[in-house]
Design an enzyme around this catalytic site. Sequence first.
Site, PDB file in Angstrom:
ATOM      1  N   GLU A  89     -65.763  24.772  -1.058  1.00  0.00           N
ATOM      2  CA  GLU A  89     -67.049  24.119  -1.294  1.00  0.00           C
ATOM      3  C   GLU A  89     -67.106  22.736  -0.661  1.00  0.00           C
ATOM      4  O   GLU A  89     -66.105  22.032  -0.643  1.00  0.00           O
ATOM      5  CB  GLU A  89     -67.244  23.949  -2.813  1.00  0.00           C
ATOM      6  CG  GLU A  89     -68.080  25.016  -3.435  1.00  0.00           C
ATOM      7  CD  GLU A  89     -69.109  25.587  -2.500  1.00  0.00           C
ATOM      8  OE1 GLU A  89     -69.794  24.811  -1.807  1.00  0.00           O
ATOM      9  OE2 GLU A  89     -69.226  26.819  -2.430  1.00  0.00           O
ATOM     10  N   GLY A 135     -68.700  -0.373   1.083  1.00  0.00           N
ATOM     11  CA  GLY A 135     -68.787  -0.429  -0.382  1.00  0.00           C
ATOM     12  C   GLY A 135     -67.474  -0.900  -0.962  1.00  0.00           C
ATOM     13  O   GLY A 135     -66.599  -1.397  -0.233  1.00  0.00           O
ATOM     14  N   GLY A 172     -64.193   6.758  -4.097  1.00  0.00           N
ATOM     15  CA  GLY A 172     -63.584   7.297  -5.306  1.00  0.00           C
ATOM     16  C   GLY A 172     -64.026   8.732  -5.468  1.00  0.00           C
ATOM     17  O   GLY A 172     -64.372   9.391  -4.494  1.00  0.00           O
ATOM     18  N   CYS A 203     -62.823  14.140  -5.209  1.00  0.00           N
ATOM     19  CA  CYS A 203     -62.361  14.823  -3.989  1.00  0.00           C
ATOM     20  C   CYS A 203     -61.577  13.931  -3.028  1.00  0.00           C
ATOM     21  O   CYS A 203     -60.420  14.220  -2.723  1.00  0.00           O
ATOM     22  CB  CYS A 203     -63.553  15.422  -3.255  1.00  0.00           C
ATOM     23  SG  CYS A 203     -64.234  16.826  -4.128  1.00  0.00           S
TER      24      CYS A 203
HETATM   25  C1  UDX Z   1     -67.393  14.523  -1.213  1.00  0.00           C
HETATM   26  C2  UDX Z   1     -67.846  15.225   0.080  1.00  0.00           C
HETATM   27  O1  UDX Z   1     -69.005  14.603   0.615  1.00  0.00           O
HETATM   28  C3  UDX Z   1     -68.104  16.688  -0.188  1.00  0.00           C
HETATM   29  O2  UDX Z   1     -68.476  17.347   1.001  1.00  0.00           O
HETATM   30  C4  UDX Z   1     -66.790  17.234  -0.727  1.00  0.00           C
HETATM   31  O3  UDX Z   1     -66.621  18.557  -0.719  1.00  0.00           O
HETATM   32  C5  UDX Z   1     -66.475  16.564  -2.045  1.00  0.00           C
HETATM   33  O4  UDX Z   1     -66.281  15.186  -1.775  1.00  0.00           O
HETATM   34  P1  UDX Z   1     -68.543  13.463  -3.353  1.00  0.00           P
HETATM   35  O5  UDX Z   1     -67.163  13.219  -3.886  1.00  0.00           O
HETATM   36  O6  UDX Z   1     -69.587  13.956  -4.277  1.00  0.00           O
HETATM   37  O7  UDX Z   1     -68.483  14.504  -2.135  1.00  0.00           O
HETATM   38  O8  UDX Z   1     -69.016  12.055  -2.781  1.00  0.00           O
HETATM   39  P2  UDX Z   1     -69.672  11.470  -1.428  1.00  0.00           P
HETATM   40  O9  UDX Z   1     -71.129  11.308  -1.609  1.00  0.00           O
HETATM   41  O10 UDX Z   1     -69.220  12.182  -0.239  1.00  0.00           O
HETATM   42  O11 UDX Z   1     -69.020   9.999  -1.454  1.00  0.00           O
HETATM   43  C6  UDX Z   1     -67.610   9.832  -1.514  1.00  0.00           C
HETATM   44  C7  UDX Z   1     -67.226   8.388  -1.699  1.00  0.00           C
HETATM   45  O12 UDX Z   1     -67.514   7.640  -0.523  1.00  0.00           O
HETATM   46  C8  UDX Z   1     -67.994   7.687  -2.828  1.00  0.00           C
HETATM   47  O13 UDX Z   1     -67.094   6.848  -3.504  1.00  0.00           O
HETATM   48  C9  UDX Z   1     -69.054   6.906  -2.105  1.00  0.00           C
HETATM   49  O14 UDX Z   1     -69.473   5.769  -2.821  1.00  0.00           O
HETATM   50  C10 UDX Z   1     -68.323   6.522  -0.828  1.00  0.00           C
HETATM   51  N1  UDX Z   1     -69.219   6.271   0.315  1.00  0.00           N
HETATM   52  C11 UDX Z   1     -69.890   7.299   0.903  1.00  0.00           C
HETATM   53  C12 UDX Z   1     -69.347   4.987   0.814  1.00  0.00           C
HETATM   54  O15 UDX Z   1     -68.752   4.037   0.297  1.00  0.00           O
HETATM   55  N2  UDX Z   1     -70.133   4.801   1.928  1.00  0.00           N
HETATM   56  C13 UDX Z   1     -70.801   5.807   2.536  1.00  0.00           C
HETATM   57  O16 UDX Z   1     -71.496   5.549   3.544  1.00  0.00           O
HETATM   58  C14 UDX Z   1     -70.685   7.102   2.000  1.00  0.00           C
END
Ligand code: UDX
Length: 449
Positions: A151, A262, A266, A269
């Site tokens: 996924e 940021g 965290g 994943c």
């Molecule tokens: C992620 C992946 O996007 C998804 O495809 C995977 O299978 C599961 O992990 P998710 O953990 O829900 O999804 O978070 P995501 O929106 O991808 O953000 C991950 C981290 O990166 C967060 O802590 C977010 O704050 C940070 N982030 C993301 C940033 O600091 N800057 C960005 O531009 C994007």
Amino acid sequence: MKITMIGGGYVGLVSSACLAAFGATVTLVEKDPQRLDALQRGEIPIYEPGLDALLCEQRAVGRLVLCSSIAQGLKEAEAVFIAVGTPARRGSGHADLSYVYAVAREIAEAAPHNLLIVTKSTVPVGTGREVSRIVNSLRPDLHFSVASNPEFLREGQAIADFMNPDRVIIGLDQKSDDKGTRARELLTTLYHPLNHPETRLVFMGLESAELTKYAANAFLAMKVTFANEMADLCEATGADSDEVRHAIGLDPRIGPDFLIPGPGFGGSCFPKDTQALAVTARKAGAPSPLVETTIASNEARKRRMAERILTLLGDLTHPRTVAILGLTFKANTDDMRQAPSLTVLPLLYEAGLTLRVYDPHGMEQARALLPDGIYFARNALDAAQGTDLLVILTEWEEFLHITPSELQKSMKGRLIVDYRGLWKNREFASCGLVYHRIGKKDQTKKEGT
Ligand code: UDX
């Protein structure tokens, strides 16, 4: 088509609801009696927009049923999906596969007939083949095949991601007797309702599919970390990180996404998957210094976010109070796993600060994980009350409604530290507030309280 989903966690719940919406008849097996009872009552244990309504709808039309036993769940199933947790093992960074293998053994014991076994949990390379070995050793009589279907759901938009994916990765066991033909047919039928399934379904070998999931997450984690490091460099040199980010994102080879600086990544994943990939790579004799550095850089960043606040406050011999808005690892989730707040807040607390915190959906989860003595506020302005400094740690949309003048009236001091750039277009100076954000020339050196 009848399928069974094992595990009513995040991936299992979202996948069950969406596959039922695609037209499959889904039996969701959840072993934990309390969790199952709650689900039966229609209570969803996680905050994911749209999930409760979709689950409720699919149960009402009879396409989704819940039960506690794998044997019962497998009765008429053509395919079974393993969606149980694969947490990082304490200390080692290895993914803990004990739940996956225990389920494989139960499937082997209970499977009544020919079955496709699909791993949906994020599992290291080689897991699918080990599942196959376990089932075969316990049930040499059983006709079955294995496949991998990882996924890529983002929390907070998981339903939309599932319904409208960039790609659906399907790893087939090309070493099996039928070279994965049966698995290919079944999974093609299951995902048929997708728009243009012919371009979205990407078939490959088992090992490739397993590695794809880790490689995708590690790459994104690395991209965010790079953006964070460049933002620091912008601050140190007087460059503007918005301008640099926009300009490099125009190159299609780089792309504009995942470049927002940021407080560090965290979630459930990125931290776990980068760790597991680093361990896999070292074990395989092909170490990845890039991934290892990404992990270290991100950990150091979270600590630096706390140090920055202490530097801005300056003299700590007087009692100081700080408001923190946002505790979850990102917006639109109640997930606190590996959230930057779990590093930042304890460091501030240990430094003797009084903390007033607020999160729209993460308060309950956060309370159990943060030091006693932190004040959990009723709302954002309650958190701001009488504080010397206010920090935005998570980019909740709700915080966009707060005005600088409301902050000025609530706070005692005048420092705003926005680690998400949420309020970047606000005019704070006219209210006497000093606004700091990531990627702008470091103001800590010239401003005090
Ligand atoms: C992620 C992946 O996007 C998804 O495809 C995977 O299978 C599961 O992990 P998710 O953990 O829900 O999804 O978070 P995501 O929106 O991808 O953000 C991950 C981290 O990166 C967060 O802590 C977010 O704050 C940070 N982030 C993301 C940033 O600091 N800057 C960005 O531009 C994007």
